[in-house]
Scaffold this active site. Structure first.
Site, short mmCIF file in Angstrom:
data_model
loop_
_atom_site.label_atom_id
_atom_site.label_comp_id
_atom_site.label_asym_id
_atom_site.label_seq_id
_atom_site.Cartn_x
_atom_site.Cartn_y
_atom_site.Cartn_z
NE ARG A 131 6.88 -39.64 8.49
CZ ARG A 131 7.64 -39.77 9.59
NH1 ARG A 131 8.93 -40.04 9.46
NH2 ARG A 131 7.12 -39.63 10.80
CG HIS A 156 0.90 -43.02 5.04
ND1 HIS A 156 2.09 -42.49 5.49
CD2 HIS A 156 0.00 -42.85 6.04
CE1 HIS A 156 1.91 -42.01 6.72
NE2 HIS A 156 0.65 -42.21 7.07
NE ARG A 177 4.69 -43.73 8.60
CZ ARG A 177 5.81 -43.52 9.31
NH1 ARG A 177 6.92 -44.16 8.99
NH2 ARG A 177 5.80 -42.69 10.33
CG HIS A 221 4.88 -42.12 14.94
ND1 HIS A 221 4.03 -43.19 15.08
CD2 HIS A 221 4.73 -41.68 13.67
CE1 HIS A 221 3.39 -43.40 13.94
NE2 HIS A 221 3.79 -42.49 13.07
CE1 TYR A 234 -0.78 -47.66 11.76
CE2 TYR A 234 0.70 -46.50 13.23
CZ TYR A 234 0.12 -46.65 11.99
OH TYR A 234 0.43 -45.79 10.97
#
Length: 301
Positions: free
Chosen positions: A153, A247, A250, A273, A282
């Site tokens: 992040r 992001h 990411r 996460h 994803y």
């Protein structure tokens, strides 16, 4: 905003609980406080008099005003957490939010840069850093390489400390959300770009500079807003429509890992996460790409 009687002290105690016991960031604590103050102002009554009907009316007003489903969900989660805590601590007689439900949010797949566009972005940043020989250009290249390689992040990248970089193991230690520590591997290009930047970091640092890996032009810790601008400008070099944010990198890292055969649990660990369900978005991205390729290429699709 002026709050009805009984709210101010309760919200201050809840903010202290979020920070001290749940380890939430100052930014998150402020966001929770804003949502709860808006609830208090909307209800206009003391917290102990709030009922499920009161909360449903508040929820309906938000929807009538056109609030996004994601916003409504966030605020409902905040209110449920607050009243659960207040009831547990005996500060309200019962929890009025226990049966409060938010509308389901339609999950949108994140926009993901193709691997080719990321490669063009990194090649352009590397060329610019080599031509200019400027420490800031080398910093920018290292930042983009590290973000894409590690999936950090932007706040994590900007707070990364020099001691967190393990060059022998080609990894970085990251303090993520909720104060959770994780170790993330770095690819060879990212490590090389990082070492090039660290060799010239002294040209930017000052006696008062922090020990963060990335510094601003004046020697302070790199501001996340500057980091976002760096990534946007770097990805714009790949052509119209390629511009993205940290992001976005990411997202790209996670998607490209899964497309390359990485298992979901490993990607979850790298992204930090708490739940694998968050990472599963994803898998939908990669599945959709497969379906699209099938539709476009198969003669009997």
């Amino acid at each position: 905003m002026e709050l009805p009687q009984g709210w101010l002290a309760l919200l201050e105690d809840y903010a202290a609980h979020l920070a001290a016991e749940r380890g939430l960031s100052a930014h998150t604590v402020r966001a929770y406080g804003t949502d709860l103050r808006e609830l208090a102002a909307s209800c206009g009554i003391a917290p102990g008099r709030v009922t499920l009907s009161t909360l449903r009316s508040w929820l309906g007003a938000m929807r009538d005003e056109g609030a996004a489903a994601s916003t409504v969900q966030r605020r409902v989660a905040c209110v449920r957490g607050f009243f659960a805590w207040a009831a547990r601590e005996g500060l309200v007689a019962s929890d009025p939010a226990v049966r409060l439900k938010a509308p389901k949010r339609q999950r949108r797949l994140p926009k993901v840069l193709p691997a080719g566009a990321v490669a063009e972005t990194l090649a352009a940043a590397e060329s610019r850093a080599g031509e200019e020989g400027d420490p800031i250009a080398l910093r920018d290249l290292a930042l983009v390489e590290v973000l894409y390689s590690s999936g950090l992040r932007v706040s994590e990248a900007c707070s990364l400390q020099l001691r967190d970089v393990d060059r022998d193991r080609r990894s970085v230690s990251v303090l993520g959300k909720g104060g959770k520590q994780r170790t993330v591997p770095l690819g060879v290009p990212a490590l090389r770009a990082l070492e090039d930047w660290l060799r010239v970091r002294g040209a930017v640092s000052t006696p008062s500079s922090p020990d963060t890996v990335f510094l601003g032009a004046r020697g302070g810790a790199l501001d996340p807003r500057v980091a976002r601008r760096v990534v946007h400008d770097a990805t714009a070099a790949a052509g119209p429509g390629a511009e993205t944010s940290p992001h976005g990198l990411r997202h790209a890292m996670a998607t490209h890992l899964l497309e390359g055969g990485a298992d979901l649990r490993s990607v979850q660990e790298m992204l930090g996460h708490a739940s694998v369900a968050t990472t599963q978005v994803y898998t939908h991205v990669t599945s959709e790409r497969l379906r699209e390729a099938f539709r476009q290429a198969h003669p009997r699709a």
